[in-house]
Design a protein around this motif. Structure first.
Motif, PDB file in Angstrom:
ATOM      1  N   HIS A 191      -3.230  -1.389  -2.568  1.00 54.54           N
ATOM      2  CA  HIS A 191      -4.117  -0.447  -2.040  1.00 54.54           C
ATOM      3  C   HIS A 191      -3.290   0.854  -2.340  1.00 54.54           C
ATOM      4  CE1 HIS A 191      -7.147  -3.284  -0.029  1.00 54.54           C
ATOM      5  NE2 HIS A 191      -5.745  -3.980  -0.118  1.00 54.54           N
ATOM      6  N   GLU A 207       0.055   5.739   0.202  1.00 51.61           N
ATOM      7  CA  GLU A 207      -1.089   6.920   0.009  1.00 51.61           C
ATOM      8  C   GLU A 207      -1.248   7.399  -1.350  1.00 51.61           C
ATOM      9  OE1 GLU A 207      -0.504   9.061   4.437  1.00 51.61           O
ATOM     10  OE2 GLU A 207       0.664   9.866   2.739  1.00 51.61           O
ATOM     11  N   ILE A 232      -9.445  -1.059   5.164  1.00 54.01           N
ATOM     12  CA  ILE A 232      -8.931  -0.079   4.471  1.00 54.01           C
ATOM     13  C   ILE A 232      -9.609  -0.077   3.085  1.00 54.01           C
ATOM     14  CG2 ILE A 232      -6.618  -0.029   5.337  1.00 54.01           C
ATOM     15  CD1 ILE A 232      -5.857  -2.285   3.315  1.00 54.01           C
ATOM     16  N   LEU A 278      -4.041   4.345  -0.588  1.00 53.05           N
ATOM     17  CA  LEU A 278      -4.727   4.623   0.748  1.00 53.05           C
ATOM     18  C   LEU A 278      -5.277   6.222   0.869  1.00 53.05           C
ATOM     19  CD1 LEU A 278      -2.630   2.684   3.279  1.00 53.05           C
ATOM     20  CD2 LEU A 278      -4.720   1.884   2.254  1.00 53.05           C
ATOM     21  N   ASN A 279      -6.389   6.607   1.215  1.00 50.75           N
ATOM     22  CA  ASN A 279      -6.720   7.760   1.586  1.00 50.75           C
ATOM     23  C   ASN A 279      -5.775   8.475   2.505  1.00 50.75           C
ATOM     24  OD1 ASN A 279      -8.039  10.109   2.355  1.00 50.75           O
ATOM     25  ND2 ASN A 279     -10.028   9.486   1.862  1.00 50.75           N
ATOM     26  N   GLY A 295       0.767  -1.117   0.161  1.00 50.88           N
ATOM     27  CA  GLY A 295      -0.106  -0.111   0.083  1.00 50.88           C
ATOM     28  C   GLY A 295       0.608   1.486   0.019  1.00 50.88           C
ATOM     29  N   ILE A 342       1.568   3.281   7.308  1.00 50.91           N
ATOM     30  CA  ILE A 342       0.905   2.645   6.027  1.00 50.91           C
ATOM     31  C   ILE A 342       1.078   1.066   6.244  1.00 50.91           C
ATOM     32  CG2 ILE A 342       0.947   2.167   3.624  1.00 50.91           C
ATOM     33  CD1 ILE A 342       2.143   5.155   3.352  1.00 50.91           C
ATOM     34  N   HIS A 397      -1.302  -0.116   8.977  1.00 45.45           N
ATOM     35  CA  HIS A 397      -2.646   0.211   8.574  1.00 45.45           C
ATOM     36  C   HIS A 397      -3.122  -0.986   7.672  1.00 45.45           C
ATOM     37  CE1 HIS A 397      -6.148   2.140   8.069  1.00 45.45           C
ATOM     38  NE2 HIS A 397      -6.023   3.100   6.787  1.00 45.45           N
ATOM     39  N   LEU A 398      -2.203  -1.337   6.897  1.00 47.48           N
ATOM     40  CA  LEU A 398      -2.260  -2.629   6.142  1.00 47.48           C
ATOM     41  C   LEU A 398      -2.790  -3.623   6.776  1.00 47.48           C
ATOM     42  CD1 LEU A 398       0.040  -2.036   3.314  1.00 47.48           C
ATOM     43  CD2 LEU A 398      -2.247  -1.608   3.003  1.00 47.48           C
ATOM     44  N   GLN A 458      -7.191   9.095   6.146  1.00 48.42           N
ATOM     45  CA  GLN A 458      -7.405   7.675   6.873  1.00 48.42           C
ATOM     46  C   GLN A 458      -6.218   7.383   7.482  1.00 48.42           C
ATOM     47  OE1 GLN A 458      -9.103   5.085   4.001  1.00 48.42           O
ATOM     48  NE2 GLN A 458     -11.293   5.367   4.834  1.00 48.42           N
ATOM     49  N   VAL A 459      -4.920   7.484   6.623  1.00 45.05           N
ATOM     50  CA  VAL A 459      -3.620   7.390   7.065  1.00 45.05           C
ATOM     51  C   VAL A 459      -3.384   8.000   8.260  1.00 45.05           C
ATOM     52  CG1 VAL A 459      -1.155   7.030   6.571  1.00 45.05           C
ATOM     53  CG2 VAL A 459      -2.931   6.284   4.954  1.00 45.05           C
TER      54      VAL A 459
END
Length: 411
Positions: free
Chosen positions: A91, A64, A128, A93-94, A62, A119, A122-123, A97-98
């Motif tokens: 992914h 951003e 997600i 990612l927003n 992932g 990141i 978060h994954l 959100q991160v």
């Protein structure tokens, strides 16, 4: 996911910092590679080596969604055959959100390796959203065109506002009175460009000015004498800035008009390119009166393959056209806000499409008016958002069934 490797990548224009996390959350390694093709090869080789070393069958990667710096890397990771022996998920990612996820680690510093770690973590925690969609590059190509066009439209809007601000300095009466329906039309701009002095306009022979307006308006004006009278009255009543200021304003207006014409030409070129690209993607959205080529292309480009959405509700959530809930005990708020996440490009096209559709379609006009009169505050904004939500259901159905839209009055 005790058999999954997690790779977080912090992307920048020059370098990509990767953080490889083991299934248990512990660090395996962190390193930096150039943001170019050889760097992507090195990154992939390192990921494959770790997968083999730890004997893991799956990898989740992932980064951003920041500008365009990660796009080429994402395309590479999807296309490379080096990861073909493993189950992979990619992914985008927003960033919001991160950031919120990172807030749960209040003592973390701000640097690229830490961002890559966040990141990856978060994954590992999940929740997600869907994998990045790149199943059909025709949609990506169309998206690049529609987003570029949207940017030019925004630039044009800003440039027109700057022009009007300067026009007030030169000819305040023209901006205050509705003499022409469009101050950017051929006749209005000819007046602005060719009369540097308001006195020249104010005291010009009325018959000569009428002939000028007929010529530049190509005979479209029926009330030329009224326009001449209104123009000269507005010129007499307008401010007279100092000569040195007036000269600079004339220069600014000339440059601004040149910019506006260039942007308008670019929009026409984008429209041609969008129309050509859209012909490669079968769709029925243009059968909706009020949803023209541009809105249809924008909606389709942002949605991609409709089959990746389980329902119209999931499509609405992706567009950010769902509402938050505010409830506690027996209390539940009636005035709630749209969620702040979602694809704002898609939301823009759906709202613009809904605004156009309410003027052309009896059912959508009825629905908009109903929602408009339900409340006393934020009437238009609320009614338009709800109408756009209704449009989501129609778009989902038409794209899913490949059917043409039949307006209610034609049943």
């Amino acid at each position: 996911m005790n058999n999954t490797l997690f790779v977080g990548i912090d992307v920048s224009s020059k370098d990509n910092v990767a953080y490889i996390m083991k299934p248990d959350g512990n660090k395996h390694s962190s390193f930096s590679v150039p943001n170019n093709h050889p760097g992507a090869e090195t990154l992939t080789d390192r990921i494959v080596a770790v997968l083999k070393q730890l004997m893991l069958p799956r990898v989740v990667i992932g980064m951003e969604s920041t500008s365009v710096y990660g796009d080429n890397l994402m395309y590479f990771l999807r296309e490379t055959g080096k990861l073909s022996g493993f189950e992979r998920k990619l992914h985008m990612l927003n960033p919001k959100q991160v950031k919120k996820f990172k807030d749960s680690y209040p003592d973390l510093p701000k640097n690229d390796p830490v961002d890559a770690f966040v990141i990856a973590d978060h994954l590992r925690f999940g929740r997600i959203g869907n994998e990045v969609y790149m199943g059909d590059y025709r949609y990506e190509a169309l998206k690049a065109l529609t987003r570029a066009r949207h940017q030019v439209v925004q630039d044009l809007t800003r440039e027109k506002q700057r022009f009007l601000n300067q026009l007030f300095m030169k000819f305040s009466g023209l901006t205050q009175e509705k003499i022409f329906s469009n101050n950017f039309g051929a006749t209005a701009t000819a007046i602005i460009e060719e009369f540097e002095s308001l006195d020249d306009l104010a005291y010009m022979n009325a018959e000569d000015l009428a002939a000028f307006i007929r010529d530049r308006g190509k005979g479209k004006f029926e009330n030329v004498d009224e326009i001449v009278s209104a123009l000269q009255k507005a010129a007499v009543n307008s401010y007279r800035p100092p000569t040195v200021i007036a000269d600079s304003v004339n220069q600014i207006l000339a440059i601004s008009l040149s910019t506006i014409r260039l942007l308008q030409k670019q929009i026409k070129e984008y429209d041609k390119a969008i129309e050509k690209q859209l012909t490669t993607i079968p769709n029925t959205l243009t059968s909706i009166k009020g949803i023209g080529l541009v809105y249809a292309a924008g909606i389709i480009a942002e949605i991609g393959d409709i089959n990746r959405f389980r329902s119209q509700a999931s499509l609405a959530k992706y567009a950010g056209l769902t509402w938050t809930q505010h409830q506690s005990g027996d209390f539940e708020a009636e005035d709630t806000r749209l969620i702040k996440s979602g694809n704002h490009h898609l939301r823009y096209y759906l709202c613009e499409g809904a605004n156009s559709l309410r003027k052309c379609d009896s059912e959508f006009r009825r629905f908009y008016n109903l929602k408009f009169h339900e409340v006393k505050k934020h009437q238009h904004r609320r009614a338009l958002a709800l109408t756009a939500r209704k449009l989501v259901r129609l778009v989902y159905t038409l794209l899913n069934t490949n059917r043409l839209y039949i307006p209610p009055e034609e049943y």
